[in-house]
Design a protein around this motif. Structure first.
Motif, PDB file in Angstrom:
ATOM      1  N   THR A  62       0.840  -1.186   0.000  1.00  0.00           N
ATOM      2  CA  THR A  62       0.000   0.000   0.000  1.00  0.00           C
ATOM      3  C   THR A  62       0.879   1.240   0.000  1.00  0.00           C
ATOM      4  O   THR A  62       2.098   1.167   0.208  1.00  0.00           O
ATOM      5  CB  THR A  62      -0.897   0.015   1.248  1.00  0.00           C
ATOM      6  N   GLN A  63       0.264   2.404  -0.200  1.00  0.00           N
ATOM      7  CA  GLN A  63       1.019   3.664  -0.137  1.00  0.00           C
ATOM      8  C   GLN A  63       1.635   3.855   1.247  1.00  0.00           C
ATOM      9  O   GLN A  63       2.746   4.359   1.375  1.00  0.00           O
ATOM     10  CB  GLN A  63       0.095   4.834  -0.484  1.00  0.00           C
ATOM     11  N   LYS A  64       0.908   3.429   2.266  1.00  0.00           N
ATOM     12  CA  LYS A  64       1.433   3.515   3.631  1.00  0.00           C
ATOM     13  C   LYS A  64       2.665   2.644   3.786  1.00  0.00           C
ATOM     14  O   LYS A  64       3.652   3.042   4.426  1.00  0.00           O
ATOM     15  CB  LYS A  64       0.358   3.101   4.631  1.00  0.00           C
ATOM     16  N   ASP A  65       2.616   1.439   3.204  1.00  0.00           N
ATOM     17  CA  ASP A  65       3.767   0.533   3.252  1.00  0.00           C
ATOM     18  C   ASP A  65       4.987   1.172   2.582  1.00  0.00           C
ATOM     19  O   ASP A  65       6.108   1.101   3.098  1.00  0.00           O
ATOM     20  CB  ASP A  65       3.456  -0.781   2.545  1.00  0.00           C
ATOM     21  N   LEU A  66       4.747   1.786   1.422  1.00  0.00           N
ATOM     22  CA  LEU A  66       5.842   2.388   0.666  1.00  0.00           C
ATOM     23  C   LEU A  66       6.450   3.574   1.405  1.00  0.00           C
ATOM     24  O   LEU A  66       7.671   3.741   1.434  1.00  0.00           O
ATOM     25  CB  LEU A  66       5.348   2.819  -0.716  1.00  0.00           C
ATOM     26  N   ALA A  67       5.583   4.391   2.022  1.00  0.00           N
ATOM     27  CA  ALA A  67       6.079   5.534   2.797  1.00  0.00           C
ATOM     28  C   ALA A  67       6.882   5.057   3.998  1.00  0.00           C
ATOM     29  O   ALA A  67       7.917   5.640   4.347  1.00  0.00           O
ATOM     30  CB  ALA A  67       4.905   6.402   3.247  1.00  0.00           C
ATOM     31  N   SER A  68       6.423   3.975   4.636  1.00  0.00           N
ATOM     32  CA  SER A  68       7.137   3.416   5.777  1.00  0.00           C
ATOM     33  C   SER A  68       8.497   2.869   5.359  1.00  0.00           C
ATOM     34  O   SER A  68       9.503   3.055   6.062  1.00  0.00           O
ATOM     35  CB  SER A  68       6.296   2.315   6.421  1.00  0.00           C
ATOM     36  N   LEU A  69       8.529   2.201   4.204  1.00  0.00           N
ATOM     37  CA  LEU A  69       9.796   1.671   3.699  1.00  0.00           C
ATOM     38  C   LEU A  69      10.779   2.798   3.397  1.00  0.00           C
ATOM     39  O   LEU A  69      11.959   2.718   3.745  1.00  0.00           O
ATOM     40  CB  LEU A  69       9.554   0.837   2.443  1.00  0.00           C
ATOM     41  N   ALA A  70      10.291   3.854   2.769  1.00  0.00           N
ATOM     42  CA  ALA A  70      11.155   4.997   2.471  1.00  0.00           C
ATOM     43  C   ALA A  70      11.735   5.586   3.752  1.00  0.00           C
ATOM     44  O   ALA A  70      12.919   5.938   3.818  1.00  0.00           O
ATOM     45  CB  ALA A  70      10.374   6.061   1.706  1.00  0.00           C
ATOM     46  N   ASN A  71      10.907   5.672   4.791  1.00  0.00           N
ATOM     47  CA  ASN A  71      11.373   6.194   6.076  1.00  0.00           C
ATOM     48  C   ASN A  71      12.443   5.300   6.682  1.00  0.00           C
ATOM     49  O   ASN A  71      13.445   5.787   7.221  1.00  0.00           O
ATOM     50  CB  ASN A  71      10.189   6.332   7.027  1.00  0.00           C
ATOM     51  N   GLN A  72      12.260   3.989   6.574  1.00  0.00           N
ATOM     52  CA  GLN A  72      13.247   3.053   7.101  1.00  0.00           C
ATOM     53  C   GLN A  72      14.544   3.106   6.301  1.00  0.00           C
ATOM     54  O   GLN A  72      15.634   2.968   6.860  1.00  0.00           O
ATOM     55  CB  GLN A  72      12.691   1.624   7.094  1.00  0.00           C
ATOM     56  N   LEU A  73      14.443   3.319   5.005  1.00  0.00           N
ATOM     57  CA  LEU A  73      15.648   3.420   4.188  1.00  0.00           C
ATOM     58  C   LEU A  73      16.446   4.682   4.531  1.00  0.00           C
ATOM     59  O   LEU A  73      17.675   4.677   4.486  1.00  0.00           O
ATOM     60  CB  LEU A  73      15.283   3.412   2.699  1.00  0.00           C
ATOM     61  N   SER A  74      15.745   5.744   4.877  1.00  0.00           N
ATOM     62  CA  SER A  74      16.437   6.985   5.216  1.00  0.00           C
ATOM     63  C   SER A  74      17.004   6.957   6.625  1.00  0.00           C
ATOM     64  O   SER A  74      18.076   7.516   6.883  1.00  0.00           O
ATOM     65  CB  SER A  74      15.493   8.183   5.064  1.00  0.00           C
ATOM     66  N   CYS A  75      16.301   6.279   7.544  1.00  0.00           N
ATOM     67  CA  CYS A  75      16.764   6.208   8.940  1.00  0.00           C
ATOM     68  C   CYS A  75      16.205   4.940   9.585  1.00  0.00           C
ATOM     69  O   CYS A  75      15.170   4.982  10.255  1.00  0.00           O
ATOM     70  CB  CYS A  75      16.319   7.443   9.711  1.00  0.00           C
ATOM     71  N   PRO A  76      16.868   3.799   9.398  1.00  0.00           N
ATOM     72  CA  PRO A  76      16.365   2.532   9.935  1.00  0.00           C
ATOM     73  C   PRO A  76      16.198   2.583  11.448  1.00  0.00           C
ATOM     74  O   PRO A  76      17.053   3.127  12.158  1.00  0.00           O
ATOM     75  CB  PRO A  76      17.461   1.524   9.542  1.00  0.00           C
ATOM     76  N   SER A  77      15.098   1.997  11.925  1.00  0.00           N
ATOM     77  CA  SER A  77      14.861   1.987  13.370  1.00  0.00           C
ATOM     78  C   SER A  77      14.159   0.709  13.792  1.00  0.00           C
ATOM     79  O   SER A  77      13.372   0.126  13.037  1.00  0.00           O
ATOM     80  CB  SER A  77      14.020   3.201  13.790  1.00  0.00           C
ATOM     81  N   GLY A  78      14.479   0.267  15.007  1.00  0.00           N
ATOM     82  CA  GLY A  78      13.824  -0.895  15.592  1.00  0.00           C
ATOM     83  C   GLY A  78      14.161  -2.196  14.887  1.00  0.00           C
ATOM     84  O   GLY A  78      15.107  -2.283  14.095  1.00  0.00           O
ATOM     85  N   THR A  79      13.353  -3.213  15.161  1.00  0.00           N
ATOM     86  CA  THR A  79      13.571  -4.543  14.577  1.00  0.00           C
ATOM     87  C   THR A  79      13.480  -4.504  13.061  1.00  0.00           C
ATOM     88  O   THR A  79      14.294  -5.126  12.367  1.00  0.00           O
ATOM     89  CB  THR A  79      12.538  -5.541  15.140  1.00  0.00           C
TER      90      THR A  79
END
Length: 228
Positions: A13-30
């Motif tokens: 989903t778009q939410k999934d893609l936005a979350s992935l982009a955020n993790q790629l820019s600054c990975p956090s948590g598990t």
């Protein structure tokens, strides 16, 4: 870029893609640890090309911006005798993972990892012989200011090698519309030359990578090396 398995995009989903982009820019948590592992796998050839371009010599001091989990650190230290490495990252998760994976090098002071704010480099003038950074330029919030900082901390005649995927390859990926600023060679060299760097080498490379979202993809990437 050719997408071999475009149908996989439907699962995100778009939410999934936005979350992935955020993790790629600054990975956090598990999830960030998993992303860091994947980034190491998909970026390793770019990292190796950046290291080739940097031409690290004996007893030089090297800085890496955005080191991720730094599973590649041993390759950097093996480039020459007496190399000292410093890594900076904006991600606390990657900072912790890098120290964990490279504990032996940290303990003998061959490597040091630190957090930074993504713009201001916490080192003195003329500290480093070589600086490398791989797949980070998309996330620079203040590119001109960061480039000035890189110039400041480099020794005279020191070099900076930036590896990045070309805009033409990145713009077809569905997650790059979130948080990514895309570049081509001209925009990168213009950014660097405005801050007094001199371009000494540009290497273009093609590779195939296995994307989490789109399966087997083709990627064009470039390593630009400039000198102070």
């Amino acid at each position: 870029m050719t997408n071999k398995n475009k149908g996989m995009m439907k699962e995100f989903t778009q939410k999934d893609l936005a979350s992935l982009a955020n993790q790629l820019s600054c990975p956090s948590g598990t999830s960030g640890i998993e992303v860091g592992n994947k980034m190491h796998q998909t970026n390793i050839s770019m990292t190796q090309k950046a290291l080739e371009a940097a031409q690290i010599l004996s007893n030089q001091v090297v800085l890496e911006l955005g080191h991720g989990n730094a599973a590649h650190l041993e390759q950097i230290l093996a480039k020459a005798q007496g190399v000292t490495y410093h890594g900076l990252d904006v991600s606390e998760t990657m900072y912790e993972q890098a120290q964990k994976l490279n504990k032996e090098f940290v303990e003998v002071q061959k490597a040091k990892f630190s957090l930074y704010d993504g713009t201001n480099i916490p080192y003195d003038v003329a500290t480093f012989d070589k600086i490398i950074t791989v797949n980070t330029i998309y996330f620079w919030q203040q590119p001109a200011q960061l480039v000035r900082e890189l110039y400041r901390v480099l020794k005279p005649q020191g070099s900076l090698s930036i590896a990045f995927a070309q805009k033409s390859s990145m713009e077809s990926l569905p997650f790059t519309k979130y948080e990514f600023a895309l570049y081509d060679t001209d925009t990168v060299t213009e950014l660097l030359e405005k801050e007094r760097f001199r371009v000494v080498n540009v290497v273009d490379q093609y590779e195939q990578i296995n994307s989490k979202i789109e399966g087997l993809n083709e990627r064009d990437f470039t390593v630009v090396t400039v000198q102070k």
